[in-house]
Design a protein around this motif. Structure first.
Motif, PDB file in Angstrom:
ATOM      1  N   LEU A 149      -1.485   0.051  -4.126  1.00 31.82           N
ATOM      2  CA  LEU A 149      -0.637   1.175  -3.721  1.00 31.82           C
ATOM      3  C   LEU A 149      -1.459   2.462  -3.628  1.00 31.82           C
ATOM      4  CD1 LEU A 149       2.399   1.801  -3.175  1.00 31.82           C
ATOM      5  CD2 LEU A 149       2.532   2.567  -5.563  1.00 31.82           C
ATOM      6  N   THR A 150      -1.392   3.090  -2.447  1.00 32.29           N
ATOM      7  CA  THR A 150      -2.119   4.338  -2.241  1.00 32.29           C
ATOM      8  C   THR A 150      -1.202   5.545  -2.125  1.00 32.29           C
ATOM      9  OG1 THR A 150      -2.146   4.061   0.174  1.00 32.29           O
ATOM     10  CG2 THR A 150      -4.005   3.138  -1.076  1.00 32.29           C
ATOM     11  N   GLU A 151       0.094   5.317  -1.796  1.00 29.87           N
ATOM     12  CA  GLU A 151       0.976   6.453  -1.544  1.00 29.87           C
ATOM     13  C   GLU A 151       2.395   6.171  -2.025  1.00 29.87           C
ATOM     14  OE1 GLU A 151       2.607   9.195   2.200  1.00 29.87           O
ATOM     15  OE2 GLU A 151       1.156   7.571   2.535  1.00 29.87           O
ATOM     16  N   ILE A 152       3.005   7.175  -2.671  1.00 31.68           N
ATOM     17  CA  ILE A 152       4.424   7.176  -3.015  1.00 31.68           C
ATOM     18  C   ILE A 152       5.043   8.387  -2.339  1.00 31.68           C
ATOM     19  CG2 ILE A 152       6.141   7.336  -4.853  1.00 31.68           C
ATOM     20  CD1 ILE A 152       4.028   6.230  -6.780  1.00 31.68           C
ATOM     21  N   ALA A 153       6.100   8.159  -1.530  1.00 30.26           N
ATOM     22  CA  ALA A 153       6.754   9.253  -0.816  1.00 30.26           C
ATOM     23  C   ALA A 153       8.258   9.191  -1.059  1.00 30.26           C
ATOM     24  CB  ALA A 153       6.449   9.188   0.675  1.00 30.26           C
ATOM     25  N   VAL A 154       8.748  10.123  -1.879  1.00 34.73           N
ATOM     26  CA  VAL A 154      10.181  10.243  -2.169  1.00 34.73           C
ATOM     27  C   VAL A 154      10.542  11.728  -2.067  1.00 34.73           C
ATOM     28  CG1 VAL A 154      10.563   8.146  -3.512  1.00 34.73           C
ATOM     29  CG2 VAL A 154       9.567  10.142  -4.617  1.00 34.73           C
ATOM     30  N   ASN A 155      10.355  12.286  -0.899  1.00 32.48           N
ATOM     31  CA  ASN A 155      10.421  13.736  -0.727  1.00 32.48           C
ATOM     32  C   ASN A 155      11.814  14.329  -0.844  1.00 32.48           C
ATOM     33  OD1 ASN A 155       7.634  13.928  -0.281  1.00 32.48           O
ATOM     34  ND2 ASN A 155       7.867  13.413   1.886  1.00 32.48           N
ATOM     35  N   GLU A 156      12.866  13.505  -0.691  1.00 29.55           N
ATOM     36  CA  GLU A 156      14.233  14.006  -0.820  1.00 29.55           C
ATOM     37  C   GLU A 156      14.774  13.860  -2.238  1.00 29.55           C
ATOM     38  OE1 GLU A 156      15.777  15.628   1.661  1.00 29.55           O
ATOM     39  OE2 GLU A 156      13.879  15.352   2.745  1.00 29.55           O
ATOM     40  N   LEU A 157      13.995  13.280  -3.115  1.00 31.57           N
ATOM     41  CA  LEU A 157      14.448  13.050  -4.486  1.00 31.57           C
ATOM     42  C   LEU A 157      14.543  14.378  -5.240  1.00 31.57           C
ATOM     43  CD1 LEU A 157      15.160  10.868  -6.607  1.00 31.57           C
ATOM     44  CD2 LEU A 157      12.730  10.771  -7.184  1.00 31.57           C
ATOM     45  N   THR A 158      15.759  14.710  -5.712  1.00 36.03           N
ATOM     46  CA  THR A 158      15.982  15.992  -6.387  1.00 36.03           C
ATOM     47  C   THR A 158      16.251  15.851  -7.874  1.00 36.03           C
ATOM     48  OG1 THR A 158      18.353  15.954  -5.860  1.00 36.03           O
ATOM     49  CG2 THR A 158      16.887  17.060  -4.287  1.00 36.03           C
ATOM     50  N   SER A 159      16.690  14.651  -8.320  1.00 35.73           N
ATOM     51  CA  SER A 159      17.081  14.530  -9.720  1.00 35.73           C
ATOM     52  C   SER A 159      16.763  13.149 -10.277  1.00 35.73           C
ATOM     53  CB  SER A 159      18.588  14.798  -9.861  1.00 35.73           C
ATOM     54  OG  SER A 159      19.027  14.582 -11.189  1.00 35.73           O
ATOM     55  N   ILE A 160      16.132  13.122 -11.455  1.00 35.47           N
ATOM     56  CA  ILE A 160      15.890  11.902 -12.227  1.00 35.47           C
ATOM     57  C   ILE A 160      16.435  12.160 -13.629  1.00 35.47           C
ATOM     58  CG2 ILE A 160      14.160  10.346 -13.198  1.00 35.47           C
ATOM     59  CD1 ILE A 160      12.359  11.039 -10.826  1.00 35.47           C
ATOM     60  N   GLY A 161      17.358  11.315 -14.074  1.00 36.53           N
ATOM     61  CA  GLY A 161      18.071  11.593 -15.314  1.00 36.53           C
ATOM     62  C   GLY A 161      17.238  11.545 -16.573  1.00 36.53           C
TER      63      GLY A 161
ATOM     64  N   GLU B  59       0.795  -1.221   0.000  1.00 35.51           N
ATOM     65  CA  GLU B  59       0.000   0.000   0.000  1.00 35.51           C
ATOM     66  C   GLU B  59       0.832   1.278   0.000  1.00 35.51           C
ATOM     67  OE1 GLU B  59      -2.808  -0.143   3.174  1.00 35.51           O
ATOM     68  OE2 GLU B  59      -3.803  -1.946   2.419  1.00 35.51           O
ATOM     69  N   ARG B  60       2.079   1.208   0.496  1.00 37.10           N
ATOM     70  CA  ARG B  60       2.882   2.432   0.590  1.00 37.10           C
ATOM     71  C   ARG B  60       4.309   2.174   0.119  1.00 37.10           C
ATOM     72  NH1 ARG B  60       5.999   5.769   4.190  1.00 37.10           N
ATOM     73  NH2 ARG B  60       5.331   7.960   4.024  1.00 37.10           N
ATOM     74  N   LEU B  61       4.794   3.031  -0.763  1.00 34.65           N
ATOM     75  CA  LEU B  61       6.171   2.987  -1.235  1.00 34.65           C
ATOM     76  C   LEU B  61       6.880   4.237  -0.725  1.00 34.65           C
ATOM     77  CD1 LEU B  61       8.530   1.946  -2.930  1.00 34.65           C
ATOM     78  CD2 LEU B  61       7.491   3.069  -4.925  1.00 34.65           C
ATOM     79  N   SER B  62       7.868   4.032   0.153  1.00 36.38           N
ATOM     80  CA  SER B  62       8.577   5.145   0.757  1.00 36.38           C
ATOM     81  C   SER B  62      10.071   4.925   0.631  1.00 36.38           C
ATOM     82  CB  SER B  62       8.197   5.278   2.240  1.00 36.38           C
ATOM     83  OG  SER B  62       9.013   6.228   2.886  1.00 36.38           O
ATOM     84  N   ALA B  63      10.773   5.959   0.138  1.00 33.70           N
ATOM     85  CA  ALA B  63      12.231   5.966   0.085  1.00 33.70           C
ATOM     86  C   ALA B  63      12.669   7.324   0.612  1.00 33.70           C
ATOM     87  CB  ALA B  63      12.722   5.726  -1.328  1.00 33.70           C
ATOM     88  N   ASP B  64      12.712   7.459   1.930  1.00 28.04           N
ATOM     89  CA  ASP B  64      12.839   8.757   2.578  1.00 28.04           C
ATOM     90  C   ASP B  64      14.169   9.451   2.351  1.00 28.04           C
ATOM     91  OD1 ASP B  64      10.300   8.565   3.591  1.00 28.04           O
ATOM     92  OD2 ASP B  64      10.918   7.782   5.539  1.00 28.04           O
ATOM     93  N   SER B  65      15.227   8.689   2.004  1.00 32.44           N
ATOM     94  CA  SER B  65      16.543   9.288   1.819  1.00 32.44           C
ATOM     95  C   SER B  65      16.965   9.378   0.350  1.00 32.44           C
ATOM     96  CB  SER B  65      17.600   8.481   2.594  1.00 32.44           C
ATOM     97  OG  SER B  65      17.313   8.445   3.973  1.00 32.44           O
ATOM     98  N   LEU B  66      16.163   8.866  -0.543  1.00 23.78           N
ATOM     99  CA  LEU B  66      16.544   8.799  -1.954  1.00 23.78           C
ATOM    100  C   LEU B  66      16.661  10.198  -2.555  1.00 23.78           C
ATOM    101  CD1 LEU B  66      17.113   6.954  -4.396  1.00 23.78           C
ATOM    102  CD2 LEU B  66      14.649   7.015  -4.893  1.00 23.78           C
ATOM    103  N   GLU B  67      17.855  10.490  -3.134  1.00 27.61           N
ATOM    104  CA  GLU B  67      18.123  11.813  -3.696  1.00 27.61           C
ATOM    105  C   GLU B  67      18.251  11.806  -5.212  1.00 27.61           C
ATOM    106  OE1 GLU B  67      21.627  13.230  -1.778  1.00 27.61           O
ATOM    107  OE2 GLU B  67      20.705  13.316   0.225  1.00 27.61           O
ATOM    108  N   THR B  68      18.866  10.766  -5.778  1.00 29.12           N
ATOM    109  CA  THR B  68      19.093  10.758  -7.229  1.00 29.12           C
ATOM    110  C   THR B  68      18.786   9.405  -7.840  1.00 29.12           C
ATOM    111  OG1 THR B  68      21.435  10.143  -6.986  1.00 29.12           O
ATOM    112  CG2 THR B  68      20.911  12.505  -7.044  1.00 29.12           C
ATOM    113  N   VAL B  69      18.194   9.450  -9.038  1.00 26.93           N
ATOM    114  CA  VAL B  69      17.989   8.284  -9.882  1.00 26.93           C
ATOM    115  C   VAL B  69      18.557   8.647 -11.258  1.00 26.93           C
ATOM    116  CG1 VAL B  69      16.290   6.798 -11.013  1.00 26.93           C
ATOM    117  CG2 VAL B  69      15.947   7.494  -8.640  1.00 26.93           C
ATOM    118  N   GLY B  70      19.519   7.880 -11.732  1.00 24.53           N
ATOM    119  CA  GLY B  70      20.253   8.274 -12.924  1.00 24.53           C
ATOM    120  C   GLY B  70      19.471   8.267 -14.207  1.00 24.53           C
ATOM    121  N   SER B  71      18.472   7.388 -14.311  1.00 25.97           N
ATOM    122  CA  SER B  71      17.720   7.281 -15.562  1.00 25.97           C
ATOM    123  C   SER B  71      16.217   7.347 -15.307  1.00 25.97           C
ATOM    124  CB  SER B  71      18.093   5.993 -16.298  1.00 25.97           C
ATOM    125  OG  SER B  71      17.378   5.872 -17.508  1.00 25.97           O
TER     126      SER B  71
END
Length: 268
Positions: free
Chosen positions: A234-246, A212-224
């Motif tokens: 799934l009801t919620e996606i939380a990736v609040n620290e994510l700043t860059s997706i390639g 129901e919930r996907l959380s990656a609280d420290s994730l900052e970058t995804v290259g692609s």
């Protein structure tokens, strides 16, 4: 005196005439200079490597190898302190219920655990790094996975088609060099990846149908790519620290999704 050292490799395979319940005793063996391979021994029920402390190259345990699988605890314990073997493979062991390597801290290349139909426990609790990839696939009975200390994987992590697994915890995993793929785990209700900071290439999360919930609280970058698809509960996606997706974001066919938080995203 018992055999203690082999300068090259040890290969035990296709010994189809072992009697049912046969055991292979190598309890004095301490060092293997190259690789250890055990496969296609259809009636081998137990193998004793209780003194082995060093395999210089890799370990491959394929087909009906069941280390200690018929002992009273119903499991396979490998009391090994390997010095960074290049690779480890455990596959198609129909009788194996438990696989433990509690002192192993690093693997130079890959770890594959596939198609072990009775395997319920995978315990590599001291493993901290894998140089290339981890693949866990098609282990239908697996319910207990221990990667407590794992911090870095040089290439990819794939966890797929573990139909009995309800919880998956990567408590310390911070860096995945290439892709993270968590797919087709139909019983999984809990996922812990809160220490994950970077994924070098792609983040794929497909068809985990009861989470129901996907959380990656420290994730900052995804290259692609960041792709979350066909997770029907799934009801919620939380990736609040994510700043860059390639490259791209694909969030689709998650029929119950009501919250998707990308508050920190600055570029794609």
């Amino acid at each position: 005196p018992s055999l203690t050292r082999v300068g090259g490799y040890v290969s035990l395979h296709e010994n189809t005439y072992y009697s049912t319940g046969a055991r292979l005793e190598l309890d004095g063996l301490r060092h293997v200079g190259s690789y250890l391979r055990v496969y296609n021994n259809d009636r081998l029920m137990a193998m004793n490597l209780s003194s082995l402390s060093d395999v210089a190259d890799y370990c491959e345990c394929a087909l009906v190898l069941s280390w200690f699988a018929r002992r009273s605890h119903g499991g396979a314990r490998l009391p090994l302190a390997w010095s960074s073997p290049t690779a480890g493979r455990v596959e198609e062991n129909d009788r194996l219920t438990k696989f433990e390597m509690r002192v192993l801290t690093s693997i130079g290349s890959y770890l594959e655990v596939e198609d072990n139909t009775a395997l319920r426990t995978l315990d590599v609790r001291e493993l901290e790094s894998v140089g290339s990839y981890i693949r866990l696939d098609d282990n239908d009975a697996l319910v207990d996975i221990n990667f407590t200390r794992l911090e870095t994987v040089g290439s990819s992590v794939e966890v797929s088609s573990l139909n009995a697994l309800t919880e998956l915890h990567f408590n310390s995993l911070a860096t995945v060099g290439s892709s993270l793929q968590i797919n087709y785990n139909y019983a999984m209700t809990v996922l812990t990846i809160d220490s994950l900071v970077s994924v070098g290439s792609s983040f794929y999360f497909y068809a985990n149908t009861v989470l129901e919930r996907l959380s990656a609280d420290s994730l900052e970058t995804v290259g692609s790519a960041f792709s979350v698809r066909s997770n029907y509960a799934l009801t919620e996606i939380a990736v609040n620290e994510l700043t860059s997706i390639g490259d791209y974001i694909d969030v689709s066919s998650n029929s119950q999704l009501s919250v998707a938080q990308f508050y920190g995203l600055e570029s794609t």
